[in-house]
Design a protein around this motif. Structure first.
Motif: not given
Lengths: 223, 223
Positions: A25-41
């Protein structure tokens, strides 16, 4: 200290992100944005950071200066390196199990091999992979070495990721894998430590080549 | 993200605490109070937490529910387990080096063995241990496998801790260790992969017994 609560939330976040990486679902090299995870979860920044450190220690992401967390890129040399260290540790773990199994612990090993054999023809790659790791978990309790447990547990998500990729591409593979588990178990039961490295190495090599073949296919470009 | 800045502060805190554990300043089972480290080093609670997670991943502390961080206790079975996994990984690393060294990389390996030999008779246990790890570092670049690098780097502080203890008790040990490095290097130069496991295992066994002897001495009660 509240340490445990924080750690276990971080573990949950890590497990969620790990699953998305493993399933492709998340691909090689894809950024995982801290802020986005914070708000999504709806979790704190601190727990997301701890989760990212856990994922880094499990070889699923890299934390890069100025870029932050990105999904670890699968490359041929990276996959070969991963399987090299995995085979090395797994061989030794199996040898410890061969030395140490008792009448008390043998049934749970055999039961887990039975689960694997039952899944061989069922084309449920995820359940199959989980059953293989289930056998490793039983092996951990028999070998009783916390370092092997931790090192192999940390490698497991990266192996899961590559193996899931391979099984998405090679559907019939599970019956071949089952032969390996049966062969390995026979060596373990006979306490034939000398035979184990070759068995594990042959299978590790095979699994590694499957992964590399899957990686080389055009559909895997975004893995 | 500011991730790197935070991580490198955490790394510095971790290195400081690791050193105190390795030198025997902080003892098995001793609590490391987060708040105290915060005030002693004038750093943020977040970086201390990250440092503690790093030390946990390096096997120097345990983070226990309700008790927080405590220095990992050295036990006989723990030390044996540590050396088992260390020998397993080190053997394979040495085999990779034996396969891969080139005219370009050999001189730096030989130079590092030379440093070790020069320190053998000097009774500077810390410098000697550092030189041994220096050789491992050169080996990492030759073997070129990031997983071996990370796993062995994570084990290194715990090995450092036990080996420093052993050398405090067995002063003449460094010349024996030097023989091992020379023997190992000869096998590597001859690309004699088959000979390597026995050489590493024999030495690992010996070093492990030294540690256990030191642990069993009354003066080591508070190690």
């Amino acid at each position: 200290m509240g340490f445990t609560a924080v750690e276990s939330l971080a573990e949950q976040i890590a497990a969620h992100l790990a699953d998305r990486i493993i399933q492709g679902d998340l691909h090689s090299g894809e950024r995982i944005q801290e802020a986005r995870v914070v708000s999504e979860l709806s979790v704190s920044r601190g727990s997301v950071r701890e989760a990212l450190l856990l994922l880094e220690s499990r070889h699923l992401i890299d934390i890069l200066p100025r870029r932050g967390a990105v999904v670890a890129t699968l490359t041929e040399s990276g996959v070969r390196s991963l399987y090299d260290v995995y085979v090395t540790l797994l061989s030794r773990l199996a040898q410890k199990v061969a030395e140490r199994w008792s009448d008390e612990s043998l049934p749970s090993l055999l039961a887990q091999v039975h689960v694997i054999q039952g899944l061989a023809e069922q084309r449920q790659p995820n359940a199959f992979i989980e059953a293989g790791f289930g056998l490793m978990k039983v092996a951990f309790t028999v070998a009783d070495n916390p370092y092997f447990t931790q090192l192999l547990s940390d490698l497991q998500p990266a192996i899961h990721r590559t193996y899931a990729l391979a099984l998405r591409h090679s559907v019939g593979e599970t019956s071949h894998a089952t032969q390996f588990f049966t062969e390995l178990m026979n060596a373990v039961i006979q306490r034939d430590c000398a035979a184990i490295p070759a068995v594990v190495e042959r299978y590790g090599q095979h699994q590694c080549e499957l992964v590399l073949t899957a990686l080389a296919e055009p559909s895997a470009l975004h893995v």
